[in-house]
Write a protein that holds these residues in place. Structure first.
Motif, PDB file in Angstrom:
ATOM      1  N   LYS A  33       0.837  -1.202   0.000  1.00 16.15           N
ATOM      2  CA  LYS A  33       0.000   0.000   0.000  1.00 16.15           C
ATOM      3  C   LYS A  33       0.873   1.254   0.000  1.00 16.15           C
ATOM      4  CE  LYS A  33      -3.723   2.245   2.538  1.00 16.15           C
ATOM      5  NZ  LYS A  33      -4.633   2.178   3.679  1.00 16.15           N
ATOM      6  N   ALA A  34       1.928   1.255   0.815  1.00 17.78           N
ATOM      7  CA  ALA A  34       2.816   2.411   0.885  1.00 17.78           C
ATOM      8  C   ALA A  34       3.548   2.634  -0.432  1.00 17.78           C
ATOM      9  CB  ALA A  34       3.824   2.224   2.029  1.00 17.78           C
ATOM     10  N   LEU A  35       4.025   1.560  -1.056  1.00 15.81           N
ATOM     11  CA  LEU A  35       4.754   1.687  -2.319  1.00 15.81           C
ATOM     12  C   LEU A  35       3.830   2.129  -3.448  1.00 15.81           C
ATOM     13  CD1 LEU A  35       7.146  -1.398  -2.142  1.00 15.81           C
ATOM     14  CD2 LEU A  35       7.758   1.016  -1.901  1.00 15.81           C
ATOM     15  N   LYS A  36       2.615   1.612  -3.479  1.00 12.68           N
ATOM     16  CA  LYS A  36       1.651   2.029  -4.506  1.00 12.68           C
ATOM     17  C   LYS A  36       1.345   3.516  -4.368  1.00 12.68           C
ATOM     18  CE  LYS A  36      -1.479  -1.131  -3.673  1.00 12.68           C
ATOM     19  NZ  LYS A  36      -2.689  -1.956  -3.773  1.00 12.68           N
ATOM     20  N   SER A  37       1.180   3.972  -3.144  1.00  7.94           N
ATOM     21  CA  SER A  37       0.905   5.378  -2.889  1.00  7.94           C
ATOM     22  C   SER A  37       2.098   6.248  -3.287  1.00  7.94           C
ATOM     23  CB  SER A  37       0.570   5.576  -1.413  1.00  7.94           C
ATOM     24  OG  SER A  37       0.363   6.937  -1.128  1.00  7.94           O
ATOM     25  N   LEU A  38       3.295   5.821  -2.910  1.00  5.75           N
ATOM     26  CA  LEU A  38       4.513   6.560  -3.239  1.00  5.75           C
ATOM     27  C   LEU A  38       4.672   6.716  -4.743  1.00  5.75           C
ATOM     28  CD1 LEU A  38       7.358   7.709  -2.365  1.00  5.75           C
ATOM     29  CD2 LEU A  38       8.197   5.412  -2.776  1.00  5.75           C
ATOM     30  N   CYS A  39       4.427   5.640  -5.472  1.00 12.90           N
ATOM     31  CA  CYS A  39       4.625   5.640  -6.923  1.00 12.90           C
ATOM     32  C   CYS A  39       3.415   6.179  -7.680  1.00 12.90           C
ATOM     33  CB  CYS A  39       4.942   4.227  -7.409  1.00 12.90           C
ATOM     34  SG  CYS A  39       6.488   3.560  -6.753  1.00 12.90           S
ATOM     35  N   GLY A  40       2.278   6.284  -7.005  1.00  6.16           N
ATOM     36  CA  GLY A  40       1.070   6.774  -7.658  1.00  6.16           C
ATOM     37  C   GLY A  40       0.527   5.820  -8.705  1.00  6.16           C
ATOM     38  N   VAL A  41       0.650   4.525  -8.430  1.00  4.60           N
ATOM     39  CA  VAL A  41       0.208   3.502  -9.385  1.00  4.60           C
ATOM     40  C   VAL A  41      -0.597   2.434  -8.670  1.00  4.60           C
ATOM     41  CG1 VAL A  41       2.194   3.848 -10.915  1.00  4.60           C
ATOM     42  CG2 VAL A  41       2.307   2.115  -9.125  1.00  4.60           C
ATOM     43  N   GLY A  42      -1.231   1.590  -9.449  1.00  5.92           N
ATOM     44  CA  GLY A  42      -1.930   0.446  -8.907  1.00  5.92           C
ATOM     45  C   GLY A  42      -0.998  -0.740  -8.816  1.00  5.92           C
ATOM     46  N   GLY A  43      -1.472  -1.763  -8.166  1.00  3.91           N
ATOM     47  CA  GLY A  43      -0.679  -2.974  -8.047  1.00  3.91           C
ATOM     48  C   GLY A  43      -1.401  -3.995  -7.210  1.00  3.91           C
ATOM     49  N   ALA A  44      -0.750  -5.120  -7.026  1.00  2.00           N
ATOM     50  CA  ALA A  44      -1.344  -6.213  -6.262  1.00  2.00           C
ATOM     51  C   ALA A  44      -0.238  -7.088  -5.695  1.00  2.00           C
ATOM     52  CB  ALA A  44      -2.247  -7.042  -7.167  1.00  2.00           C
ATOM     53  N   VAL A  45      -0.593  -7.857  -4.672  1.00  2.00           N
ATOM     54  CA  VAL A  45       0.313  -8.859  -4.118  1.00  2.00           C
ATOM     55  C   VAL A  45      -0.240 -10.218  -4.511  1.00  2.00           C
ATOM     56  CG1 VAL A  45       1.314  -9.851  -2.034  1.00  2.00           C
ATOM     57  CG2 VAL A  45       0.945  -7.386  -2.179  1.00  2.00           C
ATOM     58  N   LYS A  46       0.589 -11.000  -5.194  1.00  2.00           N
ATOM     59  CA  LYS A  46       0.186 -12.342  -5.616  1.00  2.00           C
ATOM     60  C   LYS A  46       1.257 -13.327  -5.188  1.00  2.00           C
ATOM     61  CE  LYS A  46      -2.242 -10.606  -9.694  1.00  2.00           C
ATOM     62  NZ  LYS A  46      -2.287 -10.592 -11.148  1.00  2.00           N
ATOM     63  N   ASP A  47       0.903 -14.267  -4.344  1.00  2.00           N
ATOM     64  CA  ASP A  47       1.841 -15.292  -3.856  1.00  2.00           C
ATOM     65  C   ASP A  47       3.114 -14.680  -3.274  1.00  2.00           C
ATOM     66  OD1 ASP A  47       0.100 -17.355  -4.665  1.00  2.00           O
ATOM     67  OD2 ASP A  47       0.896 -17.277  -6.699  1.00  2.00           O
ATOM     68  N   GLY A  48       2.973 -13.599  -2.512  1.00  7.27           N
ATOM     69  CA  GLY A  48       4.115 -12.961  -1.870  1.00  7.27           C
ATOM     70  C   GLY A  48       4.942 -12.074  -2.771  1.00  7.27           C
ATOM     71  N   VAL A  49       4.522 -11.891  -4.022  1.00  3.94           N
ATOM     72  CA  VAL A  49       5.235 -11.026  -4.970  1.00  3.94           C
ATOM     73  C   VAL A  49       4.389  -9.781  -5.205  1.00  3.94           C
ATOM     74  CG1 VAL A  49       6.139 -10.818  -7.308  1.00  3.94           C
ATOM     75  CG2 VAL A  49       6.327 -12.990  -6.100  1.00  3.94           C
ATOM     76  N   LEU A  50       5.003  -8.627  -4.988  1.00  2.47           N
ATOM     77  CA  LEU A  50       4.316  -7.360  -5.207  1.00  2.47           C
ATOM     78  C   LEU A  50       4.477  -6.948  -6.664  1.00  2.47           C
ATOM     79  CD1 LEU A  50       2.946  -4.719  -4.444  1.00  2.47           C
ATOM     80  CD2 LEU A  50       5.132  -3.929  -3.539  1.00  2.47           C
ATOM     81  N   GLU A  51       3.371  -6.675  -7.321  1.00  2.00           N
ATOM     82  CA  GLU A  51       3.379  -6.215  -8.705  1.00  2.00           C
ATOM     83  C   GLU A  51       2.921  -4.766  -8.728  1.00  2.00           C
ATOM     84  OE1 GLU A  51       0.859  -8.737 -11.027  1.00  2.00           O
ATOM     85  OE2 GLU A  51       1.998 -10.541 -10.557  1.00  2.00           O
ATOM     86  N   LEU A  52       3.728  -3.889  -9.316  1.00  2.00           N
ATOM     87  CA  LEU A  52       3.371  -2.479  -9.468  1.00  2.00           C
ATOM     88  C   LEU A  52       3.319  -2.142 -10.946  1.00  2.00           C
ATOM     89  CD1 LEU A  52       5.766  -0.911  -6.809  1.00  2.00           C
ATOM     90  CD2 LEU A  52       3.315  -1.237  -6.584  1.00  2.00           C
ATOM     91  N   GLN A  53       2.376  -1.322 -11.333  1.00  3.36           N
ATOM     92  CA  GLN A  53       2.249  -0.941 -12.735  1.00  3.36           C
ATOM     93  C   GLN A  53       3.391  -0.024 -13.139  1.00  3.36           C
ATOM     94  OE1 GLN A  53      -1.603   0.886 -12.777  1.00  3.36           O
ATOM     95  NE2 GLN A  53      -2.688  -1.055 -12.848  1.00  3.36           N
ATOM     96  N   GLY A  54       3.959  -0.280 -14.314  1.00  2.00           N
ATOM     97  CA  GLY A  54       5.018   0.576 -14.860  1.00  2.00           C
ATOM     98  C   GLY A  54       6.387   0.247 -14.296  1.00  2.00           C
ATOM     99  N   ASP A  55       7.369   0.992 -14.768  1.00  2.00           N
ATOM    100  CA  ASP A  55       8.756   0.807 -14.326  1.00  2.00           C
ATOM    101  C   ASP A  55       8.993   1.689 -13.110  1.00  2.00           C
ATOM    102  OD1 ASP A  55      11.440   0.498 -13.927  1.00  2.00           O
ATOM    103  OD2 ASP A  55      12.051   1.121 -15.931  1.00  2.00           O
TER     104      ASP A  55
END
Length: 65
Positions: free
Chosen positions: A22-44
């Motif tokens: 949640k903190a990283l998504k907010s910092l980067c201003g992007v969406g994302g999800a946690v799947k099987d312990g791996v955080l996925e964030l949109q974009g580079d």
């Protein structure tokens, strides 16, 4: 598309990883999800993510092209 940034090897339990996500998504201003312990964030987001993880005292390294 801009691709996806994957963050693996995060310490902590599912709740701690969700809070960090949640903190990283907010910092980067992007969406994302946690799947099987791996955080996925949109974009580079590698530079921002590495800088924030290091600021939190976690070891981090960037991989990929």
């Amino acid at each position: 598309g801009a691709g996806v940034t994957l963050v693996t090897g995060l310490p902590g339990n599912a709740v701690q990883i969700a809070e960090l996500a949640k903190a990283l998504k907010s910092l980067c201003g992007v969406g994302g999800a946690v799947k099987d312990g791996v955080l996925e964030l949109q974009g580079d987001q590698r530079q921002r993510v590495v800088a924030e993880l290091e600021r939190r005292g976690l070891k981090a390294k960037s991989a990929g092209g």
